[in-house]
Design a protein around this motif. Structure first.
Motif, PDB file in Angstrom:
ATOM      1  N   ALA A   1       0.686  -1.232  -0.173  1.00  0.00           N
ATOM      2  CA  ALA A   1      -0.035  -0.072  -0.188  1.00  0.00           C
ATOM      3  C   ALA A   1       1.016   1.191   0.249  1.00  0.00           C
ATOM      4  CB  ALA A   1      -1.066  -0.091   1.123  1.00  0.00           C
ATOM      5  N   LEU A   2       1.852   1.283   0.878  1.00  0.00           N
ATOM      6  CA  LEU A   2       2.612   2.526   0.963  1.00  0.00           C
ATOM      7  C   LEU A   2       3.372   2.673  -0.789  1.00  0.00           C
ATOM      8  CD1 LEU A   2       4.594   1.728   4.136  1.00  0.00           C
ATOM      9  CD2 LEU A   2       3.286   3.726   3.665  1.00  0.00           C
ATOM     10  N   ALA A   3       4.003   1.485  -1.168  1.00  0.00           N
ATOM     11  CA  ALA A   3       4.548   1.800  -2.398  1.00  0.00           C
ATOM     12  C   ALA A   3       3.590   2.121  -3.436  1.00  0.00           C
ATOM     13  CB  ALA A   3       4.984   0.349  -2.877  1.00  0.00           C
ATOM     14  N   ALA A   4       2.304   1.930  -3.338  1.00  0.00           N
ATOM     15  CA  ALA A   4       1.386   2.095  -4.579  1.00  0.00           C
ATOM     16  C   ALA A   4       0.987   3.881  -3.952  1.00  0.00           C
ATOM     17  CB  ALA A   4       0.029   1.369  -4.315  1.00  0.00           C
ATOM     18  N   MET A   5       0.934   4.162  -2.956  1.00  0.00           N
ATOM     19  CA  MET A   5       0.556   5.588  -2.698  1.00  0.00           C
ATOM     20  C   MET A   5       1.548   6.389  -3.009  1.00  0.00           C
ATOM     21  SD  MET A   5      -1.691   5.310   0.702  1.00  0.00           S
ATOM     22  CE  MET A   5      -0.413   4.631   2.114  1.00  0.00           C
ATOM     23  N   ASP A   6       2.799   6.057  -2.802  1.00  0.00           N
ATOM     24  CA  ASP A   6       3.993   6.816  -3.201  1.00  0.00           C
ATOM     25  C   ASP A   6       4.168   6.931  -4.601  1.00  0.00           C
ATOM     26  OD1 ASP A   6       6.499   8.162  -1.844  1.00  0.00           O
ATOM     27  OD2 ASP A   6       7.375   6.981  -3.420  1.00  0.00           O
ATOM     28  N   GLN A   7       4.093   5.798  -5.406  1.00  0.00           N
ATOM     29  CA  GLN A   7       3.979   6.113  -6.802  1.00  0.00           C
ATOM     30  C   GLN A   7       2.854   6.680  -7.382  1.00  0.00           C
ATOM     31  OE1 GLN A   7       2.134   4.175  -9.248  1.00  0.00           O
ATOM     32  NE2 GLN A   7       3.331   5.258 -11.017  1.00  0.00           N
ATOM     33  N   GLN A   8       1.831   6.654  -6.803  1.00  0.00           N
ATOM     34  CA  GLN A   8       0.539   7.514  -7.477  1.00  0.00           C
ATOM     35  C   GLN A   8       0.587   8.953  -7.356  1.00  0.00           C
ATOM     36  OE1 GLN A   8      -3.241   5.703  -6.570  1.00  0.00           O
ATOM     37  NE2 GLN A   8      -2.604   3.595  -6.399  1.00  0.00           N
ATOM     38  N   LEU A   9       1.302   9.205  -6.140  1.00  0.00           N
ATOM     39  CA  LEU A   9       1.373  10.613  -5.590  1.00  0.00           C
ATOM     40  C   LEU A   9       2.384  11.203  -6.433  1.00  0.00           C
ATOM     41  CD1 LEU A   9       0.845  12.984  -3.829  1.00  0.00           C
ATOM     42  CD2 LEU A   9       2.497  12.052  -2.150  1.00  0.00           C
ATOM     43  N   GLY A  10       3.342  10.493  -6.872  1.00  0.00           N
ATOM     44  CA  GLY A  10       4.600  11.338  -7.741  1.00  0.00           C
ATOM     45  C   GLY A  10       4.924  12.615  -7.079  1.00  0.00           C
ATOM     46  N   GLU A  11       5.004  13.505  -8.045  1.00  0.00           N
ATOM     47  CA  GLU A  11       5.343  14.839  -7.892  1.00  0.00           C
ATOM     48  C   GLU A  11       4.235  15.831  -7.448  1.00  0.00           C
ATOM     49  OE1 GLU A  11       8.662  15.821  -7.359  1.00  0.00           O
ATOM     50  OE2 GLU A  11       9.034  13.690  -7.715  1.00  0.00           O
ATOM     51  N   GLN A  12       3.042  15.315  -7.291  1.00  0.00           N
ATOM     52  CA  GLN A  12       1.864  16.025  -7.240  1.00  0.00           C
ATOM     53  C   GLN A  12       1.718  16.865  -5.855  1.00  0.00           C
ATOM     54  OE1 GLN A  12      -1.887  14.195  -9.537  1.00  0.00           O
ATOM     55  NE2 GLN A  12      -1.001  12.830  -7.862  1.00  0.00           N
ATOM     56  N   LEU A  13       1.250  17.910  -5.529  1.00  0.00           N
ATOM     57  CA  LEU A  13       1.203  18.483  -4.401  1.00  0.00           C
ATOM     58  C   LEU A  13       0.213  18.032  -3.433  1.00  0.00           C
ATOM     59  CD1 LEU A  13       0.442  22.375  -5.343  1.00  0.00           C
ATOM     60  CD2 LEU A  13       2.570  21.301  -4.691  1.00  0.00           C
ATOM     61  N   PHE A  14      -0.675  17.247  -4.020  1.00  0.00           N
ATOM     62  CA  PHE A  14      -1.645  16.331  -3.348  1.00  0.00           C
ATOM     63  C   PHE A  14      -2.018  15.182  -3.852  1.00  0.00           C
ATOM     64  CE2 PHE A  14      -2.495  20.765  -1.494  1.00  0.00           C
ATOM     65  CZ  PHE A  14      -2.240  20.402  -0.247  1.00  0.00           C
ATOM     66  N   CYS A  15      -2.696  14.350  -3.399  1.00  0.00           N
ATOM     67  CA  CYS A  15      -3.133  13.069  -3.956  1.00  0.00           C
ATOM     68  C   CYS A  15      -3.828  13.185  -5.193  1.00  0.00           C
ATOM     69  CB  CYS A  15      -3.948  12.259  -2.884  1.00  0.00           C
ATOM     70  SG  CYS A  15      -2.922  11.702  -1.427  1.00  0.00           S
ATOM     71  N   MET A  16      -4.809  14.232  -5.451  1.00  0.00           N
ATOM     72  CA  MET A  16      -5.696  14.380  -6.365  1.00  0.00           C
ATOM     73  C   MET A  16      -4.994  15.578  -7.367  1.00  0.00           C
ATOM     74  SD  MET A  16      -8.000  12.413  -6.231  1.00  0.00           S
ATOM     75  CE  MET A  16      -9.172  13.029  -7.264  1.00  0.00           C
ATOM     76  N   GLY A  17      -3.782  15.841  -6.927  1.00  0.00           N
ATOM     77  CA  GLY A  17      -3.240  16.842  -7.895  1.00  0.00           C
ATOM     78  C   GLY A  17      -3.180  18.307  -7.273  1.00  0.00           C
ATOM     79  N   VAL A  18      -3.867  19.412  -7.412  1.00  0.00           N
ATOM     80  CA  VAL A  18      -3.224  20.534  -6.841  1.00  0.00           C
ATOM     81  C   VAL A  18      -4.447  20.935  -5.387  1.00  0.00           C
ATOM     82  CG1 VAL A  18      -2.484  21.717  -8.772  1.00  0.00           C
ATOM     83  CG2 VAL A  18      -4.661  22.072  -8.496  1.00  0.00           C
ATOM     84  N   ASN A  19      -5.350  20.038  -5.658  1.00  0.00           N
ATOM     85  CA  ASN A  19      -6.612  20.435  -4.483  1.00  0.00           C
ATOM     86  C   ASN A  19      -6.404  19.335  -3.418  1.00  0.00           C
ATOM     87  OD1 ASN A  19      -7.415  22.519  -5.800  1.00  0.00           O
ATOM     88  ND2 ASN A  19      -8.646  21.177  -7.186  1.00  0.00           N
ATOM     89  N   PHE A  20      -6.414  19.839  -2.148  1.00  0.00           N
ATOM     90  CA  PHE A  20      -6.449  19.092  -0.935  1.00  0.00           C
ATOM     91  C   PHE A  20      -7.914  18.274  -0.889  1.00  0.00           C
ATOM     92  CE2 PHE A  20      -7.924  18.687   3.585  1.00  0.00           C
ATOM     93  CZ  PHE A  20      -6.948  18.098   4.160  1.00  0.00           C
ATOM     94  N   SER A  21      -7.931  16.954  -0.512  1.00  0.00           N
ATOM     95  CA  SER A  21      -8.997  16.445  -0.610  1.00  0.00           C
ATOM     96  C   SER A  21      -9.296  15.282   0.481  1.00  0.00           C
ATOM     97  CB  SER A  21      -9.423  15.612  -1.912  1.00  0.00           C
ATOM     98  OG  SER A  21      -8.247  14.614  -2.160  1.00  0.00           O
ATOM     99  N   LEU A  22     -10.265  14.622   0.634  1.00  0.00           N
ATOM    100  CA  LEU A  22     -10.459  13.391   1.324  1.00  0.00           C
ATOM    101  C   LEU A  22      -9.009  12.551   1.231  1.00  0.00           C
ATOM    102  CD1 LEU A  22     -12.247  11.562   3.532  1.00  0.00           C
ATOM    103  CD2 LEU A  22     -13.257  10.766   1.363  1.00  0.00           C
ATOM    104  N   ALA A  23      -8.771  12.185   0.106  1.00  0.00           N
ATOM    105  CA  ALA A  23      -7.756  11.445  -0.309  1.00  0.00           C
ATOM    106  C   ALA A  23      -6.489  11.632   0.697  1.00  0.00           C
ATOM    107  CB  ALA A  23      -7.090  11.503  -1.936  1.00  0.00           C
TER     108      ALA A  23
END
Length: 200
Positions: A133-155
């Motif tokens: 799960a940690l590896a998947a989250m780190d990879q999906q996040l990449g260089e984005q500011l937040f999980c969903m891109g530029v906006n803070f969210s429930l993610a």
């Protein structure tokens, strides 16, 4: 409304952070989800927290259900996209973070068993889930500011609660070394008042 839950429960904390971000004032009744605890089971037949008791005494349980409802109560700081693929992506992040926490709960429960009854294979399998799960989250996040891109969210809230739980109950797990993207996000989240004010 009132929220039943323990201050140390990461699922309860997720709800509390959503309440803070949405600027919703809800009474917190500190309850431990101990089997046979009548006050919790009165509102949730599963006997688990978090449990949100509403004005008409109806109740919602499971953090995912509660936060989805809370997000509809105020237009302030929308945390879940309204529909489509973005909404599914945000809920997918939440499911991934909650799955990591479920694995942690299973490990802690197994560690409480007498040594002769403890399953080291089960513990090892759950740790594999945590690392995956940690590896998947780190990879999906990449260089984005937040999980969903530029906006803070429930993610971000879900991921932040999972990482904070690792820090508090799994200090032997060095998750930071191999997950620089998550470290960056985690530090940013800890600076938010909603996270700072809900530290266990």
């Amino acid at each position: 409304m009132k929220l039943l839950g323990s201050l140390n429960n990461p699922f309860v904390r997720k709800v509390r952070i959503v309440l803070a971000e949405k600027k919703l004032n809800v009474q917190l009744d500190v309850e431990e989800a101990v089997p046979g605890t009548l006050s919790v089971r009165t509102h949730n037949p599963l006997g688990k927290t978090p449990c949100l008791v509403m004005e008409d005494d109806a109740s919602l349980y499971d953090s995912r259900v509660i936060v989805e409802y809370l997000d509809t109560l105020s237009p302030v700081g929308r945390l879940i996209p309204p529909s489509g693929r973005e909404r599914a992506a945000a809920k997918g992040w939440e499911a991934l973070a909650d799955g990591l926490l479920d694995a942690c709960v299973a490990i802690l429960a197994e560690r409480k068993r007498p040594d002769a009854q403890r399953s080291r294979d089960l513990i090892a399998a759950q740790f594999e889930t945590v690392h995956a799960a940690l590896a998947a989250m780190d990879q999906q996040l990449g260089e984005q500011l937040f999980c969903m891109g530029v906006n803070f969210s429930l993610a971000d809230i879900a991921v932040g609660c999972a990482l904070c739980h690792l820090d508090s109950d799994f200090q032997e797990l060095d998750w930071r070394t191999a997950h620089a993207n998550l470290v960056r996000l985690h530090e940013k989240l800890l600076a938010r008042p909603s996270f700072a004010d809900t530290q266990p």
